[in-house]
Design an enzyme around this catalytic site. Structure first.
Site, mmCIF file in Angstrom:
data_model
loop_
_atom_site.group_PDB
_atom_site.id
_atom_site.type_symbol
_atom_site.label_atom_id
_atom_site.label_comp_id
_atom_site.label_asym_id
_atom_site.label_seq_id
_atom_site.Cartn_x
_atom_site.Cartn_y
_atom_site.Cartn_z
ATOM 1 N N HIS A 1 -4.190 -7.908 -0.482
ATOM 2 C CA HIS A 1 -3.543 -6.613 -0.283
ATOM 3 C C HIS A 1 -2.776 -6.536 1.029
ATOM 4 C CE1 HIS A 1 -3.018 -2.403 -1.215
ATOM 5 N NE2 HIS A 1 -3.547 -2.028 -0.057
ATOM 6 N N ASP B 1 0.856 -1.185 0.000
ATOM 7 C CA ASP B 1 0.000 0.000 0.000
ATOM 8 C C ASP B 1 0.901 1.248 0.000
ATOM 9 O OD1 ASP B 1 -3.163 0.527 0.445
ATOM 10 O OD2 ASP B 1 -2.025 2.060 1.497
ATOM 11 N N TYR C 1 -3.453 10.900 1.496
ATOM 12 C CA TYR C 1 -4.050 10.864 0.163
ATOM 13 C C TYR C 1 -4.034 12.251 -0.458
ATOM 14 C CZ TYR C 1 -5.629 6.084 0.899
ATOM 15 O OH TYR C 1 -5.666 4.728 1.102
#
Length: 310
Positions: free
Chosen positions: A288, A116, A228
């Site tokens: 993930h 990630d 983000y």
């Protein structure tokens, strides 16, 4: 550097060694699990969202047994690390902080591993600290499709991308609800963990709650989302292209592509950006959160790559 008097984290015998150190004006929390082997090789392992250092707990004992000193920091704004009070803590700055941390711990040569956001931080470490980084292990490498072909590894479904749009554009807005409602925070995190995990893997309810609590107790809903806002535009370029000269990574790289990973590029696609891929494998299980889902497979992948460069 301060040793934290916190209860030992569940999952391994050696993670009672939790520390905090100030780097570039921000407190960075990290686990430090040292191997008993004299020739042990240092690794810095980086999580992403919506994960935490909890992801690595079941892998730390086998990694130290395999001869790795493990440093597992909490990203800025995550867990017990400090919350940035001003813009600027994107992927590149975090990588510089990790280089400072490893130097401060006395590790002159080390490897970087991540998934990630940790994938991007590890790649940036390989770019910024090549004198000390022996190699980077990525799950997965972030790369665009070859010209005129499909999206690399399969496009993330539109109905899976709403969270990132919200956190990229209005992290503070969603942050108020994530720091006010434990049920809302749990839903925000658990839905994504469930969606991105191999259905053949098992993440226990206790482990899930431990991870959620590392967002709830320090009120990290908004501060974690801000990454983000800081860096997702770079990630979009790496996934969609065109790549810029500054995106190329020359550090020795190992890539593990798990079957339920969000992006599953081919090796040819990855070679557009990563010029020295030494190891490539596609395990049969995992998604993930590979270290969390399949710790034995994860340790095998890490060991296989770093045996080539340590």
């Amino acid at each position: 550097m301060r040793r934290l008097r916190l209860a030992p984290l569940r999952g391994t015998a050696r993670t009672d060694r939790q520390f905090s150190t100030e780097i570039d004006g921000l407190d960075i929390h990290f686990l430090h699990a040292r191997s008993l082997r004299a020739e042990a090789f240092p690794l810095i392992l980086t999580h992403g969202w919506p994960g935490s250092v909890i992801e690595f707990l079941d892998a730390l004992q086998p990694l130290t047994d395999a001869g790795f000193h493990c440093v597992v920091p909490s990203l800025p704004g995550y867990g017990f690390s400090g919350k940035p009070a001003a813009p600027g803590w994107g992927v590149e700055r975090i990588a510089r902080a990790w280089a400072t941390l490893m130097a401060r711990l006395g590790y002159d040569r080390y490897g970087a591993q991540g998934s990630d956001w940790g994938t991007s931080v590890s790649a940036s470490l390989g770019q910024q600290d090549p004198q000390h980084v022996a190699g980077i292990h990525l799950m997965p490498p972030l790369v665009p499709p070859l010209a005129g072909t499909r999206v690399a590894g399969g496009e993330q479904r539109a109905d899976e991308a709403g969270y990132s749009t919200q956190q990229r554009t209005r992290p503070q807005t969603i942050g108020y609800s994530l720091t006010d409602s434990p049920a809302g925070l749990a839903a925000w995190i658990t839905e994504k963990v469930g969606s991105w995990t191999d259905p053949r893997s098992e993440i226990t309810r206790d482990a899930m709650l431990d991870n959620i609590m590392l967002y709830w107790l320090p009120r990290a809903g908004a501060s974690s989302a801000r990454l983000y806002w800081e860096s997702l535009s770079d990630v979009d370029r790496w996934l969609e292209g065109p790549l810029e000269k500054r995106d190329t990574v020359h550090a020795p790289a190992g890539c593990s592509i798990f079957p339920y990973e969000l992006q599953r590029p081919s090796r040819v696609e990855a070679e557009q950006r990563f010029t020295d891929i030494r190891y490539w494998n596609e395990p049969e299980l995992g998604g993930h959160f590979a270290a969390w889902e399949q710790p034995e497979l994860f340790v095998a992948e890490v060991t296989a790559f770093f045996s080539l460069v340590r």
